[in-house]
Structures are given as structure tokens and as C-alpha cells.
Design a protein around this motif. Structure first.
Motif, short mmCIF file in Angstrom:
data_model
loop_
_atom_site.label_atom_id
_atom_site.label_comp_id
_atom_site.label_asym_id
_atom_site.label_seq_id
_atom_site.Cartn_x
_atom_site.Cartn_y
_atom_site.Cartn_z
N LEU A 117 0.84 -1.20 0.00
CA LEU A 117 0.00 0.00 0.00
C LEU A 117 0.87 1.24 0.00
CD1 LEU A 117 -2.45 -1.29 2.73
CD2 LEU A 117 -3.07 -0.90 0.35
N VAL A 127 -5.84 4.13 6.09
CA VAL A 127 -5.34 2.90 5.46
C VAL A 127 -5.30 1.77 6.48
CG1 VAL A 127 -3.28 1.82 4.49
CG2 VAL A 127 -4.09 4.01 3.59
N ILE A 143 3.26 -1.24 4.05
CA ILE A 143 2.77 0.12 3.77
C ILE A 143 3.97 1.02 3.63
CG2 ILE A 143 1.39 2.04 4.64
CD1 ILE A 143 -0.18 -0.02 6.31
#
Length: 317
Positions: A117, A127, A143
Motif C-alpha cells: 500500500l 489505510v 505500507i
């Protein structure tokens, strides 16, 4: 979206057939005036059994490469029957009509897939709040923040084992390909699906990614494209299906400062499009008005400023 075609397919019974149209997204061959509802119903029935054999009287035509993508739209995978079929998968789009063994993707052996991500620091809380449903299909989430700060490291997330969700940081510096490549390197598995903070994938679609990765490896494929639905203030945009090659083997590298795409040794035949689900992309009108200009400033001539009007236009079937 249909484009002109001058393709001819040879069928197992010796007949040949010419097609004047082809779907620009998936490659299915059609004739003018084809009823899409009838064609889809016929294809669904043809893909329901243990094997697929092209019917010269069907309202569509498929070569082996196109069949692989079309079958995923019905949750099915293909296995080539002969060496000729395997050759055709690696050398699309040939003149032989498709045939293959079929199997259910949701019952197939798969390859573990990481989730990557990309987001800005301001989007991190949102998120993290949305990551829990992905525990249904992955045990590894990386992430990457657009920031110079040192990586915060592992963070707790519902449904995931300790250490499964990790946050790192790296300045984007106006180079989207470099950022995606840095994210690829954070995958703990051989395959990674990448999403942006304003994108989502239904967990039901996520559960088939492992089987799709195995299907890809069997055909010497390293990159899989997924359709993306762009919704501007909630309205589906005319930029559709907007295929995004986001499910990639970890070794794949992206190229392009903006509108980045995988750079594949062997070219596009080492990719295919999966039709089992779509990435949902939420945009605001203000963002659309700004993005092309920003991208053009980052990479002159590649900002796709002409795409702005299409994004703001509601989808026309």
C-alpha cells in the motif's frame, strides 16, 4: 470497448472463421451486431465443464491467450492440453481457436501474495483502519509512506499476526515507478498486489489472487492486470476498464515517473488480464482537475492531460 479486427481462427473440425471486431480490453473476437448478453451466456455455459473446446458457431471467438483471461471472469483457470497450446499462450494472438482443461480457481493450489500500500502520512490512519478485511487472503502487508521519516516498523492490525503489517517511509520525490519498486522490495512473498490509499479491492476478489499467481507461473507470466473502476465523486467514470498491472512477481520492476507500468523481459506476452474482480478507485473532481497537470509537470509529455475530460465524463456502456 470494441476495435476493428482482421483476425481469423482455425477450429479443430477444420473450419475457419473471420472476425471483424475485438474487445480492446480482453481480446475476445466478435462480429458486428453480436448480442453481448447472448455471447456472455454462451461463454458461461462453455466454461462450466471440465474442458473448453471452441465452437465455430459461438457468437464470439477466443484464442488460447484470450481464453485464459476470459475464464477468470467466471472464476476458472485453464491448463493447456498440448505443447501447441502452451506455445500459443506464450505467443499471442495466433490463428488457432482455444481449447483447454478447466478448473475452479477457488479450489486450486496458489502462491502466497503480499499486499503493498502506497500512501501519504495523512492517509495512514485511514489505510490502517481499512486493512483488516485483507486478512482473509494475505498474511503480509507492507505500507510505504511518502515521507523522509524513519520507518515506524510493525503495527498491530485486527486479524493479522504480530509483525504482519509493517510501515516504512521513503520520499516519493516525483517518481512513482521508483516508489513502487521500493514497495515491491518489501514483499515477503514472491508476489505482491499494490494498491494506493484511494483504492480498494473486495476481499472476495483478493481470495483468488493466490490462484491467479499460480496460473501465471504455469504460463511463464510475471504480471497480471486488473480492471479499475474510477469513480469521481461516486460516479463511474468513462475511463474504464483502465487496466492496472498491480499483481506482479516481486522481481518485476516498474518504469515511468508517472503512469508507471511494469517493464517486462519478453514484453507484454508475459502478462495477462484477470477479470474476476476490479480495483475501486475513489476520486474527487478537484483531484481530477489537478492530477494531470501535476503529472505533466513531473514528466512532460506523459501526464495524459487529455484523460481529464474522460475521467469527468460518466461511463458510457
Amino acid at each position: 470497448m470494441l476495435g476493428s479486427s482482421a483476425r481469423r481462427l482455425a477450429y479443430p473440425d477444420g473450419r475457419t472463421r473471420a472476425f471483424a471486431l475485438a474487445c480492446a480490453a480482453c481480446g475476445v473476437l466478435l462480429e458486428p451486431g453480436t448480442d453481448p448478453v447472448r455471447a456472455r451466456a454462451h461463454l458461461a455455459a462453455a466454461l462450466a465443464g471440465p474442458a473448453f473446446l471452441s465452437d465455430p458457431d459461438a457468437p464470439y471467438g477466443l484464442d488460447p491467450y484470450t481464453l485464459r483471461s476470459a475464464a477468470t471472469g467466471f472464476g476458472r483457470g485453464v491448463r493447456p492440453l498440448t505443447d501447441d497450446d502452451r506455445h500459443d499462450l506464450r505467443h499471442p494472438h495466433g490463428g488457432r481457436a482455444a481449447r483447454a482443461a478447466l478448473y475452479d480457481l477457488d479450489a486450486a493450489e496458489g502462491r502466497p501474495v503480499s499486499l503493498g500500500l502506497l500512501c501519504r502520512p495523512a492517509d495512514l490512519d485511514a489505510v490502517l483502519a481499512a486493512v483488516a478485511p485483507h486478512a482473509a487472503w494475505t498474511d503480509d502487508v507492507a505500507i510505504l509512506l511518502d515521507a523522509p521519516a524513519a520507518p515506524p516498523g510493525a503495527v498491530p492490525a485486527p486479524g493479522f499476526a504480530p509483525g504482519a503489517v509493517r510501515v516504512g517511509a521513503r520520499p516519493l520525490a516525483g517518481d512513482f515507478a521508483a516508489q513502487r519498486n521500493a514497495l515491491q522490495d518489501r514483499a515477503r512473498h514472491s508476489w505482491m498486489l499494490q494498491l494506493d490509499a484511494d483504492e480498494a479491492l473486495d476481499p472476495g476478489a483478493g481470495r483468488l489472487l493466490a490462484a491467479l499467481a499460480a496460473l501465471a507461473e504455469a504460463g511463464d507470466v510475471v504480471s497480471i492486470g486488473l480492471p479499475r473502476r474510477n469513480r469521481v465523486d461516486g460516479i463511474l467514470s468513462d475511463v474504464y476498464p483502465d487496466v492496472q498491472y498491480r499483481l506482479n512477481h516481486r522481481a518485476v520492476r516498474y518504469a515511468g515517473r508517472v503512469h508507471e507500468r511494469p517493464r517486462l523481459d519478453g514484453g507484454w506476452p508475459r502478462s495477462f488480464i484477470a477479470l474476476h474482480g476490479a480495483i475501486e478507485h475513489g476520486l474527487s473532481r478537484g483531484h481530477v482537475l489537478a492530477r494531470s497537470r501535476r503529472y505533466e509537470a513531473l514528466d512532460p509529455g506523459r501526464g495524459r492531460t487529455e484523460e481529464e475530460a474522460a475521467l469527468l465524463r460518466p461511463y458510457r456502456d
